[in-house]
Design a protein around this motif. Sequence first.
Motif, PDB file in Angstrom:
ATOM      1  N   CYS A 175       1.553   2.320   3.907  1.00 17.77           N
ATOM      2  CA  CYS A 175       2.567   0.730   5.213  1.00 17.77           C
ATOM      3  C   CYS A 175       2.215  -0.677   4.083  1.00 17.77           C
ATOM      4  N   CYS A 182       1.433  -2.870   4.163  1.00 19.27           N
ATOM      5  CA  CYS A 182      -0.269  -3.846   3.368  1.00 19.27           C
ATOM      6  C   CYS A 182       0.348  -4.430   1.982  1.00 19.27           C
ATOM      7  N   VAL A 213      -4.651  -5.667   6.541  1.00 21.48           N
ATOM      8  CA  VAL A 213      -4.861  -4.055   7.594  1.00 21.48           C
ATOM      9  C   VAL A 213      -3.867  -3.995   8.619  1.00 21.48           C
ATOM     10  N   CYS A 214      -3.612  -3.096   8.468  1.00 23.56           N
ATOM     11  CA  CYS A 214      -2.020  -2.782   9.680  1.00 23.56           C
ATOM     12  C   CYS A 214      -3.027  -0.980  10.183  1.00 23.56           C
ATOM     13  N   LYS A 256       0.523  -1.350  -0.087  1.00 28.48           N
ATOM     14  CA  LYS A 256       0.232   0.015  -0.070  1.00 28.48           C
ATOM     15  C   LYS A 256       1.069   1.220  -0.192  1.00 28.48           C
ATOM     16  N   CYS A 313      -3.131   1.781   7.965  1.00 29.52           N
ATOM     17  CA  CYS A 313      -4.256   1.522   6.965  1.00 29.52           C
ATOM     18  C   CYS A 313      -5.523   1.398   7.677  1.00 29.52           C
TER      19      CYS A 313
HETATM   20 ZN    ZN Z   1      -1.763  -1.405   6.611  1.00 32.17          ZN
END
Ligand code: ZN
Length: 485
Positions: free
Chosen positions: A26, A28, A40-41, A23, A44
């Motif tokens: 980040c 991901c 996701v993290c 992304k 995001c």
């Molecule tokens: Zn993320």
Amino acid sequence: MPVSDFQAVLGLEVHAQLLTRTKIFCGCPTTFGGEPNTHVCPVCLGMPGVLPVLSGQVVEFAVLTGLALGCTIREKSVFARKNYFYPDLPKGYQISQYEAPICEGGGLTITVDGREKHVRLTRIHMEEDAGKNLHDVSADGSSGVDLNRAGVPLLEIVSEPDLRSADEAVEYLKALRSILLTLGVNDGNLEEGSFRCDANVSVMRKGATRYGTRAEIKNMNSFRHLRQAVEFEVRRQVELVEAGQPVVQETRLFDPDRGETRSMRSKEDAHDYRYFPEPDLPPVLVPAAQVARLRAALPELPRARAARYVAALGLPPGDAAILVADRATADFFDATVTLRGGGPEAARKAANWLNGEVARLVNETGLAAGAWRLTPAHLARVLELLDGGAISGAGAKAVVEEVFRSGADPAAVVQARGLAQVSDAGAIEAVVDRVLAAAPAEVERHRSGKKDLTGFFVGQVMKALKGQGNPAVVNALLKQKLGGG
Ligand code: ZN
Ligand code: ADP
Ligand code: MG
């Protein structure tokens, strides 16, 4: 007053997801689909206290795209916060670019009805995609939010209002898509929404100097829908103007089932978003050396490639345009032509098969060029068998279809399906002699000119050869034996 007294004015905003592995801010993955909320993290998901880190690959792709489209690349561009609330936007703002986008100006040339037209671009900027709202996801009919897409990198490519018809809009979108595909920065998938387009549409009386009020149409996920939506919207606005009613500046949704656009919400102006420079990210610096390196790495672009096919290989411009629409197909074409020894004749035949039978199979199966089981070596082999008379045109079609689906060896398909054609003149001559000897009365009538029985004889010979005689050889031998037919 009829529609023909009005001029449509269109500008397109295209959102293209970039084919980066991760992304934009980040680490991901950007992979499409997946169980909701698994890619996701904290970044995001928009958790408080986290900081975005810009992906260098996103900047490279943005610059590459800008260079391919003749834009000016800003040495220093700035991210901005676009504030609005929506459930699929967890931070309450989208990180985008506003006052200082990475690319400005530029444009691209399209051909419509044989005429060239240059369409100017306003800007290209980088931003993050939002998540997706999922409705009716559980038994109680409640909705959910999937944030797998949140933070996927996007390029927003904004055109000037230079387009004047649905045809031009469709050609522009096709040309842009094929450039992005050629650069390898986007997968061009309108259906999955990784390449999406909003159309701004207004109308004005012919000869007017001021543009009318525009409506922005969303939700068109095919070229056909873009055309339908624009045509509907132009008619709707002309009717309003004729009735003396104002066109409202608003966002409208295209409903593909009814072929019409519907009002979704009134259009926000830029000040409604309260844009301000993103404090969590430093300005993006693109040194001249990086621009030079990327400029040198630009691949041959579709229009240049099509022009080369026309000039060097003698292809009709229409055929060349279809081949270059996506890079994988054009590469397939090049490889096939090379295997057939190059030159205009090999090119013409390869183009005819790719744009004809193969395109039909692609339509039927929906397989993108990289995913076919048919290889250039396969197609070259089929063309070789066809040229050598080992199979007929109909036989070649059958072989291509089967190889396209199964990836089998063409020669093995010919063998297994009994598609081999008898071209050996000696073998055919023996059959012709037999057929003529068995029908002396018909031969006499034919020779005396009372009746043209060529068709009858061809039929008899073909029947004896189980339909596998090479028609050209059969016809030539009959003509020779019957004395000029
Ligand atoms: Zn993320
Ligand atoms: P917004 O973010 O409000 O949609 P943008 O500047 O990003 O504004 O995009 C505006 C788009 O609308 C551009 O593609 C532009 O060419 C187009 N446009 C602007 N004015 C008109 C008009 N009068 N008729 C048709 N299209 C227009
Ligand atoms: Mg817009």
